[in-house]
Design a protein around this motif. Structure first.
Motif, PDB file in Angstrom:
ATOM      1  N   UNK A 336     -39.628-102.256 -83.896  1.00 22.28           N
ATOM      2  CA  UNK A 336     -40.663-102.449 -84.918  1.00 22.28           C
ATOM      3  C   UNK A 336     -40.588-101.311 -85.927  1.00 22.28           C
ATOM      4  N   UNK A 337     -40.572-101.684 -87.213  1.00 20.02           N
ATOM      5  CA  UNK A 337     -40.625-100.714 -88.305  1.00 20.02           C
ATOM      6  C   UNK A 337     -41.943-100.880 -89.056  1.00 20.02           C
ATOM      7  N   UNK A 338     -42.544 -99.755 -89.404  1.00 23.26           N
ATOM      8  CA  UNK A 338     -43.690 -99.719 -90.307  1.00 23.26           C
ATOM      9  C   UNK A 338     -43.225 -99.027 -91.591  1.00 23.26           C
ATOM     10  N   UNK A 339     -44.165 -98.497 -92.384  1.00 18.60           N
ATOM     11  CA  UNK A 339     -43.791 -97.669 -93.542  1.00 18.60           C
ATOM     12  C   UNK A 339     -43.022 -98.425 -94.625  1.00 18.60           C
ATOM     13  N   UNK A 340     -43.568 -99.480 -95.164  1.00 17.08           N
ATOM     14  CA  UNK A 340     -42.913-100.125 -96.305  1.00 17.08           C
ATOM     15  C   UNK A 340     -42.293-101.445 -95.924  1.00 17.08           C
ATOM     16  N   UNK A 341     -41.014-101.429 -95.573  1.00 15.84           N
ATOM     17  CA  UNK A 341     -40.321-102.650 -95.162  1.00 15.84           C
ATOM     18  C   UNK A 341     -40.681-102.917 -93.702  1.00 15.84           C
ATOM     19  N   UNK A 342     -41.874-103.469 -93.504  1.00 21.19           N
ATOM     20  CA  UNK A 342     -42.419-103.638 -92.158  1.00 21.19           C
ATOM     21  C   UNK A 342     -41.872-104.908 -91.522  1.00 21.19           C
ATOM     22  N   UNK A 343     -41.505-104.803 -90.257  1.00 26.67           N
ATOM     23  CA  UNK A 343     -41.011-105.975 -89.573  1.00 26.67           C
ATOM     24  C   UNK A 343     -40.440-105.642 -88.214  1.00 26.67           C
TER      25      UNK A 343
END
Length: 533
Positions: A336-343
């Motif tokens: 999981x990525x947060x900070x802008x390009x979340x997905x």
């Protein structure tokens, strides 16, 4: 903003769930999504042509870095004074009109070319983007809408608090160690930089001073591999580290100086795994960072020597799971990525340290992704996703009705579709466990940005699964004594039922108002499972 060349996913193409959300909660504003000249009443003076042009420009420039946010997701004030001034510098715009935009141009820890040397947009074009977002956004966000009320229940969990106190509780790590009997508890405190070890009766056993706040830990045969974040507050430095802790002859924690991995960029999770199938344990690291960061892995070369490899050079990596998705014997990664390009991204291991990247879920950058789990809610043998969003500490501090707990069901081919949403302001983490022993997965959820003025009891909510993803929400008395940043689950007392531990990070942003003094609360609490099976 974060650039990406990833192809659109099925979810992004259809985007049905945010449309349904708007239809259900904001009928008065739905027309404005499709009619760019239907204006916010406070922005009626804005020329219609500016709004039309701004919509096109936003799709061109904002969408080049992340999913295009809908104006309805924020109020006009937060767009104008919060988000857009932070986005302007990414387009080389450091001032507009009489306003100086905040930026980190003097941050020596950022790459020299992080910001464009020249402005990408002319002032009148940038104003059109501002007009588009501020004119079509509401003056204030609507309240969240729930199908069922949250009911107080005294028969589910019993709250237990330790006698141990700290002056300023700032728990940044809680971990239930079930590898030993009786169970032990590990608590990391950001203020003192201490790692505390407690027994299952909540008595302090040991204290170890870490290099910086410990935010994650792996436990292997009484050896602790600790992820130290470096500087807790947002920064672009490489001050984080991985350290190994063992036990001395007296059973006290002691650092193993043979292993030390340093210069990590605000790491928030480490996972030991042999990624290149050479028989040595490597380390996958979520370097969350701030404006820069990455998902990286430290290749074990032997003799405590490691080489860093970057899998995705963008900030926001917050949680990773290792699974063999395609059953080829190689460990694949869900991240999981947060900070802008979340997905949520799936990294398929191709062998020899090479990975193929695919974005399987995509979220708008306003969401504030905070956690996810891999679970099987419908018992079909395929991995489903339990996801939370609720980070509210950046550029748009507001109670957001789309924050909460989401369940995405796998169709069997790793395409995911939203099947459940429980609105919960500032939701920071959710755990799916069969708490009541009826054979299905219930959910425990915490909030770090709850509505503490009106509903402080909703900083913890228990969702009982009634079947077919029908959940009854409950609040538990005495769970509003802390501001819960962290949570872990496990059987603490050995009765065969999963319990919970919640960590109190009592320091709140100045924008967070409350009648509660969390500093008077405990460092952590235990939620002892009282449900009959």
């Amino acid at each position: 903003m974060i650039s990406s060349n990833i192809k659109m996913t099925l979810l992004e193409k259809e985007r049905l769930w945010p449309i349904i959300f708007v239809l259900l909660t904001w009928p008065a504003f739905f027309v404005s999504c499709h009619d760019p000249v239907r204006k916010n009443q406070s922005h009626l003076h804005v020329p219609d042509e500016n709004i039309r042009k701004g919509k096109v420009l936003a799709a061109t420039y904002c969408q080049s870095c992340h999913m295009l946010p809908d104006p309805l997701l924020l109020d006009a004030k937060n767009w104008e004074n919060g988000v857009l001034p932070e986005m302007g510098p990414r387009l080389g715009i450091f001032n507009h009109g009489f306003n100086e935009y905040p930026s980190s141009r003097n941050d020596l820890e950022l790459p020299q070319n992080f910001y464009p040397s020249e402005r990408v947009l002319m002032p009148e074009d940038w104003q059109c983007i501002i007009d588009y977002y501020t004119s079509l956004s509401p003056d204030s966000l609507p309240p969240l809408q729930r199908n069922l009320p949250v009911v107080v229940n005294t028969n589910l969990f019993r709250v237990e608090m330790p006698a141990f106190k700290t002056n300023v509780p700032t728990a940044c790590l809680v971990k239930i160690d079930t590898t030993v009997s009786p169970v032990q508890l590990f608590i990391g405190d950001a203020t003192t930089k201490n790692l505390f070890r407690f027994d299952n009766n909540l008595s302090l056993l040991d204290t170890f001073k870490t290099n910086s706040p410990a935010v994650d830990i792996e436990i292997h045969n009484q050896e602790l591999f600790v992820c130290n974040i470096g500087i807790m507050n947002p920064n672009n430095g490489k001050h984080g580290s991985l350290t190994k802790i063992g036990l001395d002859q007296a059973g006290k924690m002691k650092e193993d100086t043979m292993l030390k991995i340093e210069q990590l960029q605000r790491p928030v999770q480490l996972t030991s795994v042999d990624l290149n199938n050479d028989g040595r344990s490597d380390y996958l690291v979520c370097e969350f960072g701030h404006l820069t960061g990455s998902l990286s892995w430290m290749e074990n070369k032997g003799n405590d020597q490691y080489v860093r490899h970057v899998l995705r050079p963008f900030p926001g990596a917050i949680k990773a799971y290792v699974r063999d998705v395609n059953k080829d014997g190689l460990p694949d990664l869900w991240v999981l990525f947060s900070q802008g390009e979340e997905g949520v991204f799936l990294f398929t291991n191709k062998g020899n340290g090479e990975f193929e990247q695919k974005e399987v879920l995509r979220f708008e950058p306003i969401f504030g992704s905070s956690s996810f789990e891999l679970d099987d809610f419908n018992n079909d043998g395929f991995t489903d996703i339990l996801y939370t969003c609720g980070d509210n500490a950046d550029y748009s501090v507001a109670l957001k009705p789309y924050h909460g707990v989401y369940i995405f069901i796998n169709d069997g081919t790793n395409h995911f579709f939203q099947k459940y949403f429980f609105p919960m302001y500032g939701c920071f983490k959710a755990l799916a466990r069969d708490f009541d022993g009826d054979g299905d997965l219930d959910i425990a959820a915490i909030s770090f940005f709850a509505d503490y003025i009106r509903h402080p009891e909703e900083s913890f909510i228990y969702l009982e699964n009634k079947g077919s993803l029908d959940f009854q929400p409950y609040s538990i008395p005495n769970t509003s004594s802390g501001r819960w940043l962290t949570m872990d689950g496990g059987d603490i007392d050995g009765d065969g039922k999963p319990d919970l531990i919640l960590g109190n990070f009592s320091i709140a942003p100045t924008s967070m108002k409350s009648v509660i003094d969390w500093k008077e609360g405990p460092l952590f609490i235990i939620l002892k499972n009282m449900m009959k099976r």
